[in-house]
Scaffold this active site. Structure first.
Site, PDB file in Angstrom:
ATOM      1  N   HIS A   1      -6.149   3.244   0.703  1.00 25.59           N
ATOM      2  CA  HIS A   1      -5.898   3.698   2.251  1.00 25.59           C
ATOM      3  C   HIS A   1      -6.805   4.796   2.764  1.00 25.59           C
ATOM      4  CE1 HIS A   1      -2.661   3.512   5.715  1.00 25.59           C
ATOM      5  NE2 HIS A   1      -3.369   4.741   5.891  1.00 25.59           N
TER       6      HIS A   1
ATOM      7  N   CYS B   1       1.081  -1.305  -0.091  1.00 26.29           N
ATOM      8  CA  CYS B   1       0.024  -0.012  -0.026  1.00 26.29           C
ATOM      9  C   CYS B   1       0.926   1.237   0.073  1.00 26.29           C
ATOM     10  CB  CYS B   1      -0.857  -0.018   1.206  1.00 26.29           C
ATOM     11  SG  CYS B   1      -1.861   1.392   1.535  1.00 26.29           S
TER      12      CYS B   1
ATOM     13  N   GLY C   1     -13.846   7.935  -7.173  1.00 26.78           N
ATOM     14  CA  GLY C   1     -12.616   8.149  -7.691  1.00 26.78           C
ATOM     15  C   GLY C   1     -11.456   7.967  -6.880  1.00 26.78           C
TER      16      GLY C   1
ATOM     17  N   ASP D   1      -0.459  17.014  -0.748  1.00 24.08           N
ATOM     18  CA  ASP D   1      -0.635  16.072  -1.935  1.00 24.08           C
ATOM     19  C   ASP D   1       0.318  16.185  -3.310  1.00 24.08           C
ATOM     20  OD1 ASP D   1      -3.536  14.605  -2.866  1.00 24.08           O
ATOM     21  OD2 ASP D   1      -2.077  15.250  -4.297  1.00 24.08           O
TER      22      ASP D   1
ATOM     23  N   HIS E   1      -8.825  14.515   2.412  1.00 25.68           N
ATOM     24  CA  HIS E   1      -8.191  15.634   1.530  1.00 25.68           C
ATOM     25  C   HIS E   1      -8.650  16.764   2.396  1.00 25.68           C
ATOM     26  CE1 HIS E   1      -7.280  13.245  -2.259  1.00 25.68           C
ATOM     27  NE2 HIS E   1      -8.582  12.518  -1.893  1.00 25.68           N
TER      28      HIS E   1
ATOM     29  N   CYS F   1       0.641   3.328   3.289  1.00 24.82           N
ATOM     30  CA  CYS F   1       1.272   2.480   4.198  1.00 24.82           C
ATOM     31  C   CYS F   1       2.684   2.836   4.202  1.00 24.82           C
ATOM     32  CB  CYS F   1       1.027   1.151   4.251  1.00 24.82           C
ATOM     33  SG  CYS F   1      -0.720   0.428   5.114  1.00 24.82           S
TER      34      CYS F   1
ATOM     35  N   HIS G   1      -8.201   8.113   3.583  1.00 21.06           N
ATOM     36  CA  HIS G   1      -7.296   9.666   3.750  1.00 21.06           C
ATOM     37  C   HIS G   1      -8.188  10.599   3.490  1.00 21.06           C
ATOM     38  CE1 HIS G   1      -7.262   8.064  -0.477  1.00 21.06           C
ATOM     39  NE2 HIS G   1      -7.384   9.498  -0.890  1.00 21.06           N
TER      40      HIS G   1
ATOM     41  N   THR H   1      -8.321   6.506  -5.666  1.00 22.02           N
ATOM     42  CA  THR H   1      -7.260   5.930  -6.477  1.00 22.02           C
ATOM     43  C   THR H   1      -6.276   5.408  -5.440  1.00 22.02           C
ATOM     44  OG1 THR H   1      -6.101   8.019  -6.360  1.00 22.02           O
ATOM     45  CG2 THR H   1      -7.542   7.714  -8.431  1.00 22.02           C
TER      46      THR H   1
ATOM     47  N   ASN I   1     -12.658  10.414  -0.473  1.00 22.78           N
ATOM     48  CA  ASN I   1     -13.519   9.770  -1.691  1.00 22.78           C
ATOM     49  C   ASN I   1     -13.359   8.206  -1.423  1.00 22.78           C
ATOM     50  OD1 ASN I   1     -13.505  11.801  -3.534  1.00 22.78           O
ATOM     51  ND2 ASN I   1     -11.373  11.739  -3.889  1.00 22.78           N
TER      52      ASN I   1
HETATM   53  P1  AMP Z   1      -8.053   9.799  -3.986  1.00 20.88           P
HETATM   54  O1  AMP Z   1      -8.161   9.911  -5.619  1.00 20.88           O
HETATM   55  O2  AMP Z   1      -9.049  10.489  -3.211  1.00 20.88           O
HETATM   56  O3  AMP Z   1      -7.715   8.221  -3.668  1.00 20.88           O
HETATM   57  O4  AMP Z   1      -6.862  10.386  -3.691  1.00 20.88           O
HETATM   58  C1  AMP Z   1      -5.388  10.057  -3.565  1.00 20.88           C
HETATM   59  C2  AMP Z   1      -4.388  11.244  -3.921  1.00 20.88           C
HETATM   60  O5  AMP Z   1      -3.330  10.802  -3.384  1.00 20.88           O
HETATM   61  C3  AMP Z   1      -4.514  11.977  -4.996  1.00 20.88           C
HETATM   62  O6  AMP Z   1      -4.846  13.357  -4.716  1.00 20.88           O
HETATM   63  C4  AMP Z   1      -3.143  12.074  -5.490  1.00 20.88           C
HETATM   64  O7  AMP Z   1      -2.482  13.281  -6.055  1.00 20.88           O
HETATM   65  C5  AMP Z   1      -2.226  11.764  -4.093  1.00 20.88           C
HETATM   66  N1  AMP Z   1      -1.209  11.213  -4.091  1.00 20.88           N
HETATM   67  C6  AMP Z   1      -0.640  10.092  -4.895  1.00 20.88           C
HETATM   68  N2  AMP Z   1       0.460   9.564  -4.644  1.00 20.88           N
HETATM   69  C7  AMP Z   1       0.795  10.557  -3.686  1.00 20.88           C
HETATM   70  C8  AMP Z   1       2.281  10.595  -2.960  1.00 20.88           C
HETATM   71  N3  AMP Z   1       3.255   9.839  -3.253  1.00 20.88           N
HETATM   72  N4  AMP Z   1       2.363  11.666  -2.282  1.00 20.88           N
HETATM   73  C9  AMP Z   1       1.423  12.793  -2.087  1.00 20.88           C
HETATM   74  N5  AMP Z   1       0.264  12.345  -2.603  1.00 20.88           N
HETATM   75  C10 AMP Z   1       0.167  11.533  -3.425  1.00 20.88           C
HETATM   76 ZN    ZN Z   2      -2.446   1.257   3.726  1.00 19.47          ZN
END
Ligand code: AMP
Ligand code: ZN
Length: 114
Positions: free
Chosen positions: A98, A4, A93, A30, A102, A7, A100, A95, A87
């Protein structure tokens, strides 16, 4: 082996720009900001999304929420206001699977959330 991404960030194996940390929570910027301030708040333990919350793991999600006003005060965007989004699943959406939150701030945000 847990592959992950968040993680890995929580463990310090993957670099991030840390904004806040306590025993349970990590917050970092982000990588692809969608507002002047775009911070992600995660529990250090793996929870897939809001949809995976239970009585047993809810304390770490609560800790994330409690960290948010501290981050807002620390970073100076509380007065202007901000948006908190989580999300959950494909249609939203999500992605990174884990949990989180925003935090979006630093400008007048779009009225539409969907
Ligand atoms: P979500 O689409 O809600 O799952 O948000 C995932 C967020 O993680 C997106 O806004 C990405 O820009 C951000 N993201 C992906 N990889 C990283 C990373 N290595 N460091 C910081 N943010 C990241
Ligand atoms: Zn995780």
């Amino acid at each position: 082996m847990n592959d992950c991404l968040f993680c890995g960030i929580a463990a310090g194996d993957i670099p991030s720009t840390k904004v806040y940390e306590d025993e349970t929570v990590l917050a970092f910027r982000d990588l692809n900001p969608q507002a002047p301030v775009h911070i992600l708040v995660i529990p250090k333990t793996h929870i897939t999304s809001v949809n995976a919350l239970t009585e047993e793991n809810a304390a770490s999600a609560t800790a994330c929420l409690l960290a948010i006003p501290k981050i807002a005060a620390q970073e100076g965007f509380a007065a202007g206001g901000y948006r908190v989004v989580s999300n959950c699943g494909a249609d939203a959406g999500q992605t990174v699977p884990h949990l989180h939150f925003h935090i979006l701030a630093g400008k007048r945000l779009e009225d539409s959330m969907a």
